[in-house]
Design an enzyme around this catalytic site. Structure first.
Site, mmCIF file in Angstrom:
data_model
loop_
_atom_site.group_PDB
_atom_site.id
_atom_site.type_symbol
_atom_site.label_atom_id
_atom_site.label_comp_id
_atom_site.label_asym_id
_atom_site.label_seq_id
_atom_site.Cartn_x
_atom_site.Cartn_y
_atom_site.Cartn_z
ATOM 1 N N ARG A 31 16.336 73.920 37.301
ATOM 2 C CA ARG A 31 15.594 73.456 38.472
ATOM 3 C C ARG A 31 15.015 72.075 38.173
ATOM 4 O O ARG A 31 14.618 71.800 37.026
ATOM 5 C CB ARG A 31 14.484 74.439 38.827
ATOM 6 C CG ARG A 31 13.359 74.513 37.825
ATOM 7 C CD ARG A 31 12.275 75.499 38.232
ATOM 8 N NE ARG A 31 12.757 76.861 38.257
ATOM 9 C CZ ARG A 31 11.974 77.913 38.487
ATOM 10 N NH1 ARG A 31 10.677 77.739 38.720
ATOM 11 N NH2 ARG A 31 12.469 79.130 38.492
ATOM 12 N N ASP A 55 18.706 71.647 42.798
ATOM 13 C CA ASP A 55 17.768 72.403 43.626
ATOM 14 C C ASP A 55 18.535 73.548 44.264
ATOM 15 O O ASP A 55 19.175 73.389 45.302
ATOM 16 C CB ASP A 55 17.162 71.494 44.694
ATOM 17 C CG ASP A 55 16.178 72.229 45.586
ATOM 18 O OD1 ASP A 55 15.911 73.428 45.322
ATOM 19 O OD2 ASP A 55 15.679 71.621 46.549
ATOM 20 N N LEU A 56 18.484 74.733 43.646
ATOM 21 C CA LEU A 56 19.288 75.854 44.112
ATOM 22 C C LEU A 56 18.838 76.379 45.477
ATOM 23 O O LEU A 56 19.541 77.192 46.088
ATOM 24 C CB LEU A 56 19.260 76.984 43.083
ATOM 25 C CG LEU A 56 19.968 76.679 41.758
ATOM 26 C CD1 LEU A 56 19.880 77.869 40.812
ATOM 27 C CD2 LEU A 56 21.424 76.297 41.992
ATOM 28 N N ARG A 86 20.781 86.333 46.860
ATOM 29 C CA ARG A 86 20.113 85.622 47.958
ATOM 30 C C ARG A 86 20.450 84.133 47.951
ATOM 31 O O ARG A 86 20.417 83.476 48.995
ATOM 32 C CB ARG A 86 18.600 85.832 47.880
ATOM 33 C CG ARG A 86 18.163 87.255 48.215
ATOM 34 C CD ARG A 86 16.675 87.344 48.491
ATOM 35 N NE ARG A 86 15.858 87.061 47.320
ATOM 36 C CZ ARG A 86 15.529 87.984 46.414
ATOM 37 N NH1 ARG A 86 15.967 89.243 46.538
ATOM 38 N NH2 ARG A 86 14.766 87.669 45.387
ATOM 39 N N HIS A 121 8.064 91.597 30.148
ATOM 40 C CA HIS A 121 8.298 90.751 28.984
ATOM 41 C C HIS A 121 8.697 91.631 27.812
ATOM 42 O O HIS A 121 8.590 92.869 27.865
ATOM 43 C CB HIS A 121 7.060 89.919 28.639
ATOM 44 C CG HIS A 121 6.929 88.677 29.464
ATOM 45 N ND1 HIS A 121 7.875 87.682 29.457
ATOM 46 C CD2 HIS A 121 5.960 88.266 30.329
ATOM 47 C CE1 HIS A 121 7.508 86.697 30.270
ATOM 48 N NE2 HIS A 121 6.353 87.042 30.820
ATOM 49 N N ASP A 122 9.129 90.991 26.748
ATOM 50 C CA ASP A 122 9.621 91.661 25.542
ATOM 51 C C ASP A 122 8.770 92.862 25.152
ATOM 52 O O ASP A 122 9.295 93.944 24.882
ATOM 53 C CB ASP A 122 9.650 90.624 24.409
ATOM 54 C CG ASP A 122 10.025 91.218 23.063
ATOM 55 O OD1 ASP A 122 11.136 90.962 22.593
ATOM 56 O OD2 ASP A 122 9.193 91.929 22.470
ATOM 57 N N TYR A 125 9.345 95.922 27.250
ATOM 58 C CA TYR A 125 10.693 96.474 27.121
ATOM 59 C C TYR A 125 10.825 97.320 25.856
ATOM 60 O O TYR A 125 11.368 98.430 25.891
ATOM 61 C CB TYR A 125 11.738 95.361 27.096
ATOM 62 C CG TYR A 125 11.636 94.369 28.233
ATOM 63 C CD1 TYR A 125 11.305 94.786 29.529
ATOM 64 C CD2 TYR A 125 11.863 93.012 28.024
ATOM 65 C CE1 TYR A 125 11.208 93.875 30.569
ATOM 66 C CE2 TYR A 125 11.782 92.091 29.068
ATOM 67 C CZ TYR A 125 11.443 92.529 30.329
ATOM 68 O OH TYR A 125 11.348 91.618 31.359
ATOM 69 N N ASP A 151 13.757 90.374 23.068
ATOM 70 C CA ASP A 151 14.438 89.244 23.696
ATOM 71 C C ASP A 151 15.720 88.851 22.980
ATOM 72 O O ASP A 151 16.767 88.641 23.600
ATOM 73 C CB ASP A 151 13.509 88.023 23.741
ATOM 74 C CG ASP A 151 12.499 88.103 24.873
ATOM 75 O OD1 ASP A 151 12.625 89.013 25.724
ATOM 76 O OD2 ASP A 151 11.584 87.263 24.906
#
Length: 370
Positions: A31, A55-56, A86, A121-122, A125, A151
């Site tokens: 981005r 810019d997706l 999307r 986050h890690d 998980y 991660d």
């Protein structure tokens, strides 16, 4: 191998760094302006590939990415499930322009399941997989190894494995597929040996109570007189024999099989290691079969003689960083280019990949040249 990377943080970039190290032609789509913890000249995870700022959210951006995908072997993304769809860049969209594409998806929770769309986050998980529970030598609470286990161990490693396996399969079938690389799945898979111990009755669900978690005194860490530590891993009888011989405690240390005297053994080892500095103990043990090593900070690890001899760390791009791994007998991985600033290569990389009207994309704000 050509890879389109939709930039994320952590495991996705690590996987793409690994692929680039091993010779893949990776183009990194970021981005404009970059994102938290993801860029800058010291971000080693971004080495070896150009940075393109797109810019997706711009209506034309998806078309640019699909143009890249048409000539690619792999796409890697780390968005929450549904985001790429999307944007018009989901697996079906990409397969429509390139049915052989391997579509690598890097997430924490996976593409399906009750938590699939939740933030994470890690630490979370590895918490639910059973891996975090037993970490550390503190009976009162677990301790975590930064984000190495989730991660990078359970995440990027398995993404790379999955992508390479899917590429091999695509050569046979002629069809790509989606690789759902979830950190929860990979971390659980890494924990297979502990699961085996538990299934066989050889594992206690307590910290510092088992063979490899500090439950035995001959596989643990010991402080030295200068406040540093030595790692002792003398599991096999012959290694334990070398340990007590070089420590000079053969006559006073309990035997390795005397479980009821482990507290006494730990006290002997603790007191003995405290009598000298880490450097002195390293001189005693290094190169022997005692399986003892000094615990080094990262700043010193790069200068360890063994790692220097192997080139495990390199000083390219201005600062020490890990060299590509693993090693090969005939072909040589490479660091490639240094970590770029966001959008540094937008024009050059898009042109190199054959994207049309790059000047127009820059003028309309679809792409940004840093």
């Amino acid at each position: 191998m050509r890879v389109v990377e939709i930039a994320g943080i952590g495991p996705g970039p690590h996987a793409c760094m690994t692929l680039a190290d091993l010779g893949a032609d990776v183009i990194r789509i970021e981005r404009p302006g970059g994102q938290l913890l993801a860029g800058g000249p010291t971000m080693t995870l971004n080495r070896g590939r150009p940075s393109v700022a797109l810019d997706l959210k711009h209506p034309e951006a998806a078309r640019v990415v699909l143009d890249l995908v048409a000539d690619a072997d792999v796409l890697v993304e780390g968005m929450r499930p549904g985001v790429m769809e999307r944007l018009g860049l989901g697996p079906d969209d990409c397969a429509a322009v390139n049915p052989r594409l391997v579509y690598g998806r890097m997430t924490g929770w996976g593409q399906t399941g009750p938590l699939a769309t939740a933030a994470g986050h890690d630490l979370g998980y590895i918490a639910i997989t059973g891996a975090l529970f037993g970490l550390g030598q503190d009976a009162a609470r677990p301790h975590f190894p930064t984000n190495l286990l989730g991660d990078f161990g359970g995440g990027s490693t398995y993404l790379v494995i999955g992508v390479l396996a899917a590429l091999l399969e695509a050569r046979v079938s002629g069809h790509g597929q989606v690789v759902d690389a979830a950190i929860v799945d990979g971390t659980a898979h890494l924990n297979a040996m502990t699961a085996a111990f538990a299934a066989g009755g050889g594992y206690r669900e307590e910290r510092a109570a088992n063979l490899l978690d500090g439950g035995v005194p001959f596989y643990d860490l010991y402080e030295t007189s200068d406040g540093r530590h030595m790692a002792v891993g003398a599991l096999e009888p012959q290694f334990f024999d070398t340990l007590v011989t070089l420590l000079g405690v053969r006559e006073t240390c309990p035997g390795q099989a005397e479980v009821e005297r482990y507290d006494e053994m730990r006290r002997v080892l603790t007191e003995t290691f405290l009598a000298r500095t880490q450097a002195e103990w390293v001189e005693v043990f290094e190169g022997t079969d005692a399986c003892v090593a000094g615990v080094l900070p990262l700043s010193e690890a790069a200068e360890h003689p063994h790692l220097v001899a192997r080139g495990t760390y390199v000083h390219d791009h201005g600062s020490p960083q890990p060299a590509p791994a693993p090693r090969f007998s005939r072909t040589q991985p490479s660091l490639g280019t240094p970590p770029p600033s966001t959008g540094q290569h937008t024009r050059a990389a898009l042109e190199a990949w054959g994207v049309a009207d790059v000047d127009g994309l820059l003028e309309r704000g679809v792409a940004v040249q840093a």
